[in-house]
Every structure is written in C-alpha cells, then in structure tokens.
Design a protein around this motif. Sequence first.
Motif, mmCIF file in Angstrom:
data_model
loop_
_atom_site.group_PDB
_atom_site.id
_atom_site.type_symbol
_atom_site.label_atom_id
_atom_site.label_comp_id
_atom_site.label_asym_id
_atom_site.label_seq_id
_atom_site.Cartn_x
_atom_site.Cartn_y
_atom_site.Cartn_z
ATOM 1 N N ASP A 75 -5.496 2.434 2.614
ATOM 2 C CA ASP A 75 -5.618 1.551 3.772
ATOM 3 C C ASP A 75 -6.129 0.176 3.329
ATOM 4 N N ASP A 76 -7.212 0.168 2.521
ATOM 5 C CA ASP A 76 -7.761 -1.072 1.969
ATOM 6 C C ASP A 76 -8.079 -0.879 0.496
ATOM 7 N N LYS A 113 -6.554 6.452 4.455
ATOM 8 C CA LYS A 113 -6.357 6.805 5.859
ATOM 9 C C LYS A 113 -5.370 7.971 5.912
ATOM 10 N N SER A 152 -2.965 11.482 2.634
ATOM 11 C CA SER A 152 -3.870 10.325 2.566
ATOM 12 C C SER A 152 -3.145 9.167 1.884
ATOM 13 N N GLN A 173 -9.917 2.634 0.077
ATOM 14 C CA GLN A 173 -10.218 3.310 1.342
ATOM 15 C C GLN A 173 -8.931 3.957 1.853
ATOM 16 N N LYS A 206 0.820 -1.215 0.000
ATOM 17 C CA LYS A 206 0.000 0.000 0.000
ATOM 18 C C LYS A 206 0.855 1.268 0.000
#
Length: 379
Positions: free
Chosen positions: A85-86, A71, A82, A69, A37
């Motif tokens: 995250d997923d 984080k 940002s 998504q 990620k």
Amino acid sequence: MISPADIRKKALRQYPTFLAAVLNKTHFFPLYIKGNKGKANAPLEQLYPALRRLLENAKVQKGFGYSVQLKTVNTRHAGEISMPDDIYFEHVEDYLKFIEKEAEFLKFRTLVQQTRKQVPHLLSYLGKQPLLVIKHLDIWEEVLRVLIYFQENPKPNRYARELPIEVPSTFVENHQKLLAELLEVALPKKAIHEKEKQFERRFGLKVIEPLLRIRFLDESLSPDLPHDFALPISHWNAQNIKPKNTFLIADEINFSRFPNHPKSIALLLSKEIFEDLLRLPFLHSSNLYFWGDISVAAFQQLSDLRQYFTQVISFLMNEKELEVYADFIEIDRKTADLDVLTLHPAERACLNALQTKEGHQKLLQKHIRQAYLESCLLN
C-alpha cells in the motif's frame, strides 16, 4: 511492481531535497516512494516473485531501509492476498544506509554546523543548492577560512598568494569560480567592486599588471620620456600623455619599424591585454588604428578589439594590399571558427576575399614595404 533497485534510484533522486531540508531545518521523514505497487489481478507467477523481492529487501528483514505497509486485497484467482500500500523510509538512518551515503552525510552535517557558526549568511543560499557543499566536501573548511578572512578584511589589497590564511598558497587562484560565487553572498555590497569582472579586482586583491610597451612617434608628446619603453598599465595613466592617434600593432617588428607621425604613438598589442586597455583614459579620446596581417586571425582580433573600443579603424588591411602584394599571399589550411560581428563592410569584403577552396589566404604585414607604409600613412 517496483523493485528494490527502482526504490534506490528514486531515493537517490531525493538526496538533494533531503540535504536542503537539513540546511533549512525542515521535516523530511517519513519519505514516501511513489511507484507501481503491483496489481492483484496480475498472473501469480509474476506477482509473487516481485512481491517476495520487495519484502526480502525491506527493513523488517534487513534491519534498515524502506518499510512496506501492506493492505489486504480480494482476488478471484487467489482469494485474499497482501499487496503493498505504501513504501517509505521512516528514519534518516534507514534512508542513508540504504542509499550508502552515511559517511558522506556525516561530513556534510559537520561542515553545515561549522558554516552555520562561522558564515551563517551562506545557509539560505546553500539551501537552494546543497550539492555545492557535497561537491566540495574535501576543501570546504579551507573555503570557510577564505570567506571569513574576506569578511574580516574586505578589499584586502594583497596578492592572492600572500593572504595570511591557513590554506595552500594557490588555493584562492585554483578555486576562483567557487569562491566568487560564495563571496557574492557572504560579503556586503560595499566590499565588492560591482563593475569589475576579474576576480582579483572585484574582491579587492592586488593584480600583477601586464607591461605595456609604447613608442612615441612624435617627440613632442614625450619630451621627458624615453622614445620606446614599457610600463605597467596603471603607471601609464600617471604619464598624462594625450595622443591624437594611436596605432595598435600586434607584431613586434612592425611595431618597431612604424614611421614617425605627428601627435601619434604606437602600442604593442596582444589579445591578453584587451580588457586592461580600457583602463587607459587616453585611448578613449584617441583615434585608434589596428594594423595586423591580412588574415582570418587578424580580422578576428580586430572584431574582438571592437568589443572594447568601437572607434577602432583597420589600417592597411584592404583588398588593395592583396592586389599590390599578390605574389606574397600564402595559403593557411587551418580551419577557424569565426565570430566577426563588428567588421565594417570593406573589412568583411576583404575577409571574404581570403576564402578559397584550398584554404584561407593570408598576407603577412612583414611583406609591406616601408615606402608603401609611409606613403599610406601620409594619405
């Protein structure tokens, strides 16, 4: 950071699992994609382009595909940024359009529904290997017709081409491997001849039997039969012959010239009928002798034959014949892969004697003189 191309590769690897979930009626979505990620402390000139590619190809921009998504992460060099995250596929439509499997899956789903209705016994089996349906999408409806016919007509005792099914006449012959695999699941055990390996015999179809030619070397064995004739193998069982000796001969001329011998027959042999010979009860109680050329190919044939009849003895295939007829030995420069596990020591020694630097030696049995043949038969 993971790229859209990497996400597609990972999503495609999940395709069989997705299909199995459809077959087994289990939940599959959301489908989360694991991968790098990205690291917030990575150089911005690497981080931002990778993040931009990821987001530009996400569902929020393209209307389908994976969702990201985010984080919030605090960094020293850029403050709050940002980061992913997923990464996941929320719905089946997003997933299939992204991996370009929409049309294929629609056909798969239709055929699964048809299978569930017509041959439900298959579903559990297909759930373990769903790609079997995918590989045969174009013929699956015909496959189902064949399976239904066998379920309704176990052991039909018809030829494969005369089955009253709406499929091409050669369909069963051309797809035996697939049909055998599925019939094992779709049929009860009582509808299968468990001891048979051949497709037709295993599932109760008629078989076009090869003709077997036999010469009676002793007229007392066949007072009411011709001296030399051919019949389908199953018809020979009805003749109730009981030879003490059977000479298995691969060459037709040598078969025809073989001398008479008490309580004996000659059988014209071909490799294609080895397994069919097992259906002749009289062979299991007869002394069997194989007469072939003294060559690599003939010793391979002898070894293969012994896998069916362990009592077979070679005849006139010794080093002695190589010495007597040395002038007729030829060189065969063709290479051959040997699997002669069942040869006896004397036979293996003769085979080894055939190996030379120039190639394999061979002595054709047509060179064996008739007087020599008859003298060896008497000894």
